[in-house]
Design a protein around this motif. Structure first.
Motif, PDB file in Angstrom:
ATOM      1  N   GLN A  65       0.833  -1.208   0.000  1.00 37.24           N
ATOM      2  CA  GLN A  65       0.000   0.000   0.000  1.00 37.24           C
ATOM      3  C   GLN A  65       0.865   1.255   0.000  1.00 37.24           C
ATOM      4  OE1 GLN A  65      -2.335  -0.763   3.527  1.00 37.24           O
ATOM      5  NE2 GLN A  65      -3.894  -1.904   2.404  1.00 37.24           N
ATOM      6  N   ARG A  69      -7.239  -0.833   8.078  1.00 41.19           N
ATOM      7  CA  ARG A  69      -6.160  -0.501   7.140  1.00 41.19           C
ATOM      8  C   ARG A  69      -6.696   0.185   5.890  1.00 41.19           C
ATOM      9  NH1 ARG A  69      -2.732  -6.029   7.988  1.00 41.19           N
ATOM     10  NH2 ARG A  69      -1.276  -5.230   9.566  1.00 41.19           N
ATOM     11  N   THR A  70      -7.857  -0.259   5.422  1.00 43.98           N
ATOM     12  CA  THR A  70      -8.457   0.385   4.248  1.00 43.98           C
ATOM     13  C   THR A  70      -8.814   1.838   4.552  1.00 43.98           C
ATOM     14  OG1 THR A  70      -9.358  -1.738   3.487  1.00 43.98           O
ATOM     15  CG2 THR A  70     -10.317   0.256   2.553  1.00 43.98           C
ATOM     16  N   THR A  75      -7.027   4.931   2.710  1.00 41.38           N
ATOM     17  CA  THR A  75      -7.860   5.867   1.957  1.00 41.38           C
ATOM     18  C   THR A  75      -7.719   7.291   2.456  1.00 41.38           C
ATOM     19  OG1 THR A  75      -9.467   4.106   1.534  1.00 41.38           O
ATOM     20  CG2 THR A  75     -10.223   6.368   1.230  1.00 41.38           C
ATOM     21  N   GLN A 108      -7.239   4.769  -6.840  1.00 41.12           N
ATOM     22  CA  GLN A 108      -7.538   4.358  -5.466  1.00 41.12           C
ATOM     23  C   GLN A 108      -8.841   3.566  -5.414  1.00 41.12           C
ATOM     24  OE1 GLN A 108      -5.618   4.518  -2.979  1.00 41.12           O
ATOM     25  NE2 GLN A 108      -6.998   3.895  -1.327  1.00 41.12           N
ATOM     26  N   MET A 162      -9.675  -0.679  -4.433  1.00 40.39           N
ATOM     27  CA  MET A 162     -10.639  -0.968  -3.377  1.00 40.39           C
ATOM     28  C   MET A 162     -11.847  -1.755  -3.870  1.00 40.39           C
ATOM     29  SD  MET A 162     -10.537   2.679  -1.377  1.00 40.39           S
ATOM     30  CE  MET A 162     -11.905   2.227  -0.334  1.00 40.39           C
ATOM     31  N   GLN A 168      -8.298  -6.092  -4.859  1.00 41.49           N
ATOM     32  CA  GLN A 168      -8.663  -6.160  -3.438  1.00 41.49           C
ATOM     33  C   GLN A 168      -7.812  -7.210  -2.727  1.00 41.49           C
ATOM     34  OE1 GLN A 168     -12.838  -7.004  -3.209  1.00 41.49           O
ATOM     35  NE2 GLN A 168     -13.452  -4.854  -3.333  1.00 41.49           N
ATOM     36  N   THR A 225      -7.656  -4.830   0.634  1.00 43.46           N
ATOM     37  CA  THR A 225      -8.609  -3.754   0.911  1.00 43.46           C
ATOM     38  C   THR A 225     -10.027  -4.293   0.852  1.00 43.46           C
ATOM     39  OG1 THR A 225      -8.682  -3.146  -1.431  1.00 43.46           O
ATOM     40  CG2 THR A 225      -7.094  -1.984  -0.043  1.00 43.46           C
TER      41      THR A 225
END
Length: 221
Positions: A42, A116-117, A121, A163, A167, A173, A178
């Motif tokens: 990431q 974490r997502t 973000t 981004q 997601m 993913q 994510t």
């Protein structure tokens, strides 16, 4: 020459503040004994794509209107002079702190992937909003004009689209670990990431209204 030098300072301000935010995020999380808020892949994604495109677009920023009215800079002046270093450090610290706060709130759900997502973000969104602030060291982005650099707008849109891709695309993913966010979570992320820009917008609107009212009063007298 002055325009090129200005754009170099914008480029440095954006990239160093963004990287400082990432470093602060990881360091603060480790200091608090939290799990990793961002995975290595990431961080790599942010540095290579989400950071890179807007930073390059800053190089195409048009010269400021008053650029030839400024006094010459000293030949031994550091590129970090005139408060640039302070702007970088302060913005980087605020990015990192807000990212960690969002990560902690996400951990309360008991879902590490969600936390974490959210951190991933909000960090990206903060950087995309910050690149708009970097267009001027003196004026608000609203005074400079958001539409003044179309390359930057395209870069921000592409970065945001990338981004969304990591997601919501099933394969990405799994690669980036994510999960999709709800509308409420997106709203919170945008609110947190844009709080400085919203504050600048309100202040600019207040000053503009005040000046407009003074002009009306002068015309009436």
């Amino acid at each position: 020459g002055r325009a090129i030098y200005d754009n170099i300072r914008k480029f440095i301000r954006y990239l160093l503040a963004s990287n400082t935010g990432e470093v602060v995020t990881m360091f603060l999380a480790a200091l608090l004994g939290l799990p990793l808020p961002l995975l290595p892949i990431q961080i790599l994604w942010v540095n290579l794509l989400t950071d890179g495109l807007p930073a390059l677009a800053l190089g195409f920023d048009p010269p400021a209107g008053d650029i030839m009215e400024r006094p010459p800079r000293k030949k031994n002046e550091s590129v970090f002079s005139r408060g640039l270093a302070n702007k970088i450090v302060f913005r980087g610290l605020s990015m990192g702190l807000l990212t960690v706060v969002v990560f902690i709130l996400g951990l309360r759900s008991g879902n590490l992937a969600l936390a974490r997502t959210l951190a991933f973000t909000v960090l990206v969104l903060q950087q995309l909003f910050h690149v708009l602030e970097c267009r001027s060291e003196i004026q608000s982005v609203f005074a400079v004009g958001i539409l003044g650099n179309p390359y930057l707008l395209v870069a921000v849109a592409v970065s945001f689209g990338l981004q969304l891709l990591v997601m919501y695309h099933p394969f990405l993913q799994r690669v980036f670990v994510t999960i999709p966010l709800t509308l409420e979570e997106w709203g919170l992320m945008f609110l947190v990431a844009s709080f400085r820009l919203l504050g600048e917008g309100l202040l600019w609107a207040f000053r503009w209204t005040e000046r407009h009212q003074l002009d009306i009063m002068k015309n009436n007298t």
